[in-house]
Design an enzyme around this catalytic site. Structure first.
Site, PDB file in Angstrom:
ATOM      1  N   ASN A  45      61.454 -16.502   5.297  1.00 37.82           N
ATOM      2  CA  ASN A  45      61.584 -17.555   6.317  1.00 37.82           C
ATOM      3  C   ASN A  45      60.187 -18.012   6.725  1.00 37.82           C
ATOM      4  O   ASN A  45      59.190 -17.515   6.209  1.00 37.82           O
ATOM      5  CB  ASN A  45      62.398 -17.035   7.511  1.00 37.82           C
ATOM      6  CG  ASN A  45      61.739 -15.815   8.116  1.00 37.82           C
ATOM      7  OD1 ASN A  45      60.642 -15.891   8.664  1.00 37.82           O
ATOM      8  ND2 ASN A  45      62.396 -14.666   7.994  1.00 37.82           N
TER       9      ASN A  45
ATOM     10  N   ILE B 244      67.169  -3.626  12.608  1.00 35.62           N
ATOM     11  CA  ILE B 244      66.101  -2.685  12.980  1.00 35.62           C
ATOM     12  C   ILE B 244      66.093  -2.408  14.478  1.00 35.62           C
ATOM     13  O   ILE B 244      66.091  -1.256  14.923  1.00 35.62           O
ATOM     14  CB  ILE B 244      64.725  -3.238  12.525  1.00 35.62           C
ATOM     15  CG1 ILE B 244      64.734  -3.466  11.005  1.00 35.62           C
ATOM     16  CG2 ILE B 244      63.600  -2.304  12.946  1.00 35.62           C
ATOM     17  CD1 ILE B 244      63.537  -4.222  10.479  1.00 35.62           C
TER      18      ILE B 244
ATOM     19  N   LYS C 210      72.974 -11.648  22.347  1.00 38.39           N
ATOM     20  CA  LYS C 210      72.214 -10.741  21.462  1.00 38.39           C
ATOM     21  C   LYS C 210      71.624  -9.576  22.247  1.00 38.39           C
ATOM     22  O   LYS C 210      71.585  -8.451  21.763  1.00 38.39           O
ATOM     23  CB  LYS C 210      71.062 -11.508  20.790  1.00 38.39           C
ATOM     24  CG  LYS C 210      71.510 -12.175  19.525  1.00 38.39           C
ATOM     25  CD  LYS C 210      70.379 -12.792  18.748  1.00 38.39           C
ATOM     26  CE  LYS C 210      70.984 -13.607  17.625  1.00 38.39           C
ATOM     27  NZ  LYS C 210      70.093 -14.596  17.071  1.00 38.39           N
TER      28      LYS C 210
HETATM   29  O1  PMT Z   1      56.053 -15.892  13.813  1.00 39.73           O
HETATM   30  P1  PMT Z   1      55.936 -17.234  14.522  1.00 39.73           P
HETATM   31  O2  PMT Z   1      55.717 -18.376  13.547  1.00 39.73           O
HETATM   32  O3  PMT Z   1      54.935 -17.208  15.624  1.00 39.73           O
HETATM   33  O4  PMT Z   1      57.340 -17.560  15.194  1.00 39.73           O
HETATM   34  C1  PMT Z   1      57.822 -16.728  16.196  1.00 39.73           C
HETATM   35  C2  PMT Z   1      59.323 -16.420  16.003  1.00 39.73           C
HETATM   36  C3  PMT Z   1      60.131 -17.702  16.178  1.00 39.73           C
HETATM   37  C4  PMT Z   1      59.588 -15.824  14.630  1.00 39.73           C
HETATM   38  C5  PMT Z   1      59.678 -15.354  17.094  1.00 39.73           C
HETATM   39  O5  PMT Z   1      59.314 -15.840  18.316  1.00 39.73           O
HETATM   40  C6  PMT Z   1      61.163 -15.038  17.098  1.00 39.73           C
HETATM   41  O6  PMT Z   1      61.953 -15.691  17.735  1.00 39.73           O
HETATM   42  N1  PMT Z   1      61.495 -13.935  16.350  1.00 39.73           N
HETATM   43  C7  PMT Z   1      62.884 -13.499  16.142  1.00 39.73           C
HETATM   44  C8  PMT Z   1      63.490 -14.402  15.139  1.00 39.73           C
HETATM   45  C9  PMT Z   1      64.849 -14.013  14.709  1.00 39.73           C
HETATM   46  O7  PMT Z   1      65.044 -13.960  13.530  1.00 39.73           O
HETATM   47  O8  PMT Z   1      65.731 -13.713  15.622  1.00 39.73           O
HETATM   48  P2  PMT Z   1      67.198 -13.087  15.305  1.00 39.73           P
HETATM   49  O9  PMT Z   1      68.094 -13.821  16.202  1.00 39.73           O
HETATM   50  O10 PMT Z   1      67.563 -13.079  13.872  1.00 39.73           O
HETATM   51  O11 PMT Z   1      67.026 -11.585  15.696  1.00 39.73           O
HETATM   52  C10 PMT Z   1      67.144 -11.116  17.045  1.00 39.73           C
HETATM   53  C11 PMT Z   1      66.298  -9.889  17.244  1.00 39.73           C
HETATM   54  O12 PMT Z   1      66.729  -8.866  16.348  1.00 39.73           O
HETATM   55  C12 PMT Z   1      64.818 -10.096  16.954  1.00 39.73           C
HETATM   56  O13 PMT Z   1      64.093  -9.334  17.892  1.00 39.73           O
HETATM   57  C13 PMT Z   1      64.630  -9.557  15.538  1.00 39.73           C
HETATM   58  O14 PMT Z   1      63.299  -9.061  15.332  1.00 39.73           O
HETATM   59  C14 PMT Z   1      65.650  -8.428  15.522  1.00 39.73           C
HETATM   60  N2  PMT Z   1      66.241  -8.170  14.191  1.00 39.73           N
HETATM   61  C15 PMT Z   1      66.973  -9.104  13.535  1.00 39.73           C
HETATM   62  C16 PMT Z   1      67.543  -8.794  12.324  1.00 39.73           C
HETATM   63  C17 PMT Z   1      67.349  -7.496  11.761  1.00 39.73           C
HETATM   64  N3  PMT Z   1      67.879  -7.177  10.599  1.00 39.73           N
HETATM   65  N4  PMT Z   1      66.611  -6.610  12.432  1.00 39.73           N
HETATM   66  C18 PMT Z   1      66.057  -6.899  13.624  1.00 39.73           C
HETATM   67  O15 PMT Z   1      65.353  -6.057  14.207  1.00 39.73           O
END
Ligand code: PMT
Length: 406
Positions: free
Chosen positions: A210, A308, A339
């Site tokens: 991504n 994670i 979430k």
């Molecule tokens: O890196 P930059 O370009 O500065 O951009 C920042 C960002 C937009 C990436 C960052 O601010 C952000 O929002 N990161 C989380 C992005 C995301 O994929 O969110 P999610 O909705 O998929 O996941 C929610 C949370 O679960 C996050 O804390 C993520 O790290 C965690 N997660 C998700 C999937 C997974 N398999 N394991 C996780 O730990």
């Protein structure tokens, strides 16, 4: 690397005899690795030329509020948002009075009002003017609004008077600015942060990933280290320089990030999941480059990666404070709240990535920090300023929690 490295600092010079010392301040900040832009008030240009400041800062200087050419380049609001810190040096009695009134009738006062970054003023004026009740009451107002006052020094003045009101020497101002970035809010704490994307191999040359640049996670790592924490940054592949005073653990895939995190996170004081982790990976990565089969589609089976942050939140040695990010394009707050609850987190940072200003890769962000019974909106600012605000809010929460439990 020092605390000023890569900080965006605006040096705003107002019109006083000490304006020439602004040039030395710019030179010292640059020497410590800061990226410096200079605002010159109309009065300042009587004492020092824009050309000198442009040569020292390596950036065009800014003077006019309503200037078509300047607004087409970096407009005043953009400039205000660009800054991690604004320092007004020298700050004359007049500028201090206008700041106290909240005036916005020139570029300097407008930027001071429009910036979400901290503002500092290094006063310089005649000792009688400094001692005047009006000046002291204006200064009190500025301090009350969180503006840092640096100096002044006392001694012989350009007008022949002796007393307080001399601009502090530029090296002392630079040191005070550096200390601004060192809050010590997390002294003795251990913080683990994930950042950047994960890369899931399809074959030796192709992958799923991504657009995360890692900027948000790296800014948080830096803010936590500046606040005195011992920081471990588990990072997917990005093209950023590792922050100083941070232990960096480079990983590639979500499985590697999971394993490194489960190893580092137990018993941490704070865990922050800023990484954009791939929810899926190819069931198996082909050992050799997949060949194109003419006229045939290829189906790749994707299997789910472990969550994670949810795994860490369930550990028996769960970090005291768990903070996740939610990158959303619609119903941002509602999805983020969901979430937070589903993953067992204390806070979630809701990030609207449909806006080009706050999306993956951008230098700026605007977020909502959402806890169980609280929500804080952090308006558009550099990712560094946003990171510092998040750190400040969660550090106070951590301190309150440990007071209650002791
Ligand atoms: O890196 P930059 O370009 O500065 O951009 C920042 C960002 C937009 C990436 C960052 O601010 C952000 O929002 N990161 C989380 C992005 C995301 O994929 O969110 P999610 O909705 O998929 O996941 C929610 C949370 O679960 C996050 O804390 C993520 O790290 C965690 N997660 C998700 C999937 C997974 N398999 N394991 C996780 O730990």
């Amino acid at each position: 690397m020092g605390l000023l490295h890569q900080r965006h600092i605006i040096v705003a010079i107002s019109g006083g005899i000490a304006a020439y010392k602004g040039a030395e301040l710019v030179r010292l900040l640059k020497k410590q690795g800061a990226v410096v832009r200079v605002i010159l008030s109309r009065g300042a240009k009587e004492f020092i030329t824009p050309l000198t400041l442009q040569a020292l800062s390596g950036e065009p200087t800014h003077s006019e509020l309503l200037d078509e050419t300047a607004e087409a380049g970096m407009g005043h609001i953009e400039l205000a948002r660009w800054a991690d810190l604004v320092v007004i040096a020298p700050g004359t009695a007049d500028v201090i009075a206008r700041l106290a009134q909240g005036r916005a009738d020139d570029l300097l006062t407008t930027v001071a009002l429009a910036t979400p970054a901290p503002v500092a003023v290094a006063p310089a004026m005649n000792q009688q003017m400094w001692a005047h009740e009006a000046t002291q009451s204006n200064l009190e107002q500025l301090v009350g609004r969180g503006i840092q006052i640096i100096g002044p020094d006392a001694g012989e003045q350009a007008c022949g008077d002796v007393g307080p009101g001399r601009l502090l020497e530029p090296d002392a101002i630079a040191n005070a600015l550096s200390e601004q970035f060192e809050s010590r809010l997390l002294d003795g704490k251990r913080v683990v942060i994930t950042a950047g994307p994960t890369v899931e191999a399809i074959d030796p040359v192709r992958y799923l990933s991504n657009h995360s640049s890692g900027k948000m996670g790296y800014a948080l790592a830096r803010a936590c280290a500046d606040a005195g924490a011992a920081v471990t940054l588990i990072t997917g592949p990005v093209s950023l320089a590792p922050p100083s005073r941070v232990t960096v653990v480079p990983v590639t895939s979500a499985i590697e990030m999971h394993d490194a995190t489960v190893h580092c996170a137990p018993n941490a004081d704070i865990f922050i999941g800023a990484a954009a982790v791939s929810d899926y990976r190819p069931e198996s990565a082909a050992p050799e480059k997949l060949k194109k089969a003419e006229g045939q589609d290829r189906v790749i089976t994707l299997v789910q990666n472990p969550d994670i942050i949810a795994t860490v939140a369930k550990l028996s040695q769960r970090p005291t404070l768990m903070i996740g990010f939610a990158a959303e394009t619609n119903d941002v707050i509602a999805h983020a709240r969901e979430k937070r609850a589903k993953k067992g987190l204390d806070y979630i940072v809701a990030n609207d990535v449909s806006d080009p200003d706050t999306t993956f890769g951008s230098d700026q962000n605007a977020v909502h920090l959402i806890g169980e019974d609280e929500a804080h909106y952090l308006p558009l600012a550099t990712k560094q300023v946003i990171a510092e605000r998040i750190v400040s809010l969660v550090a106070h929460h951590l301190a309150a929690t440990s007071q209650t439990s002791s």
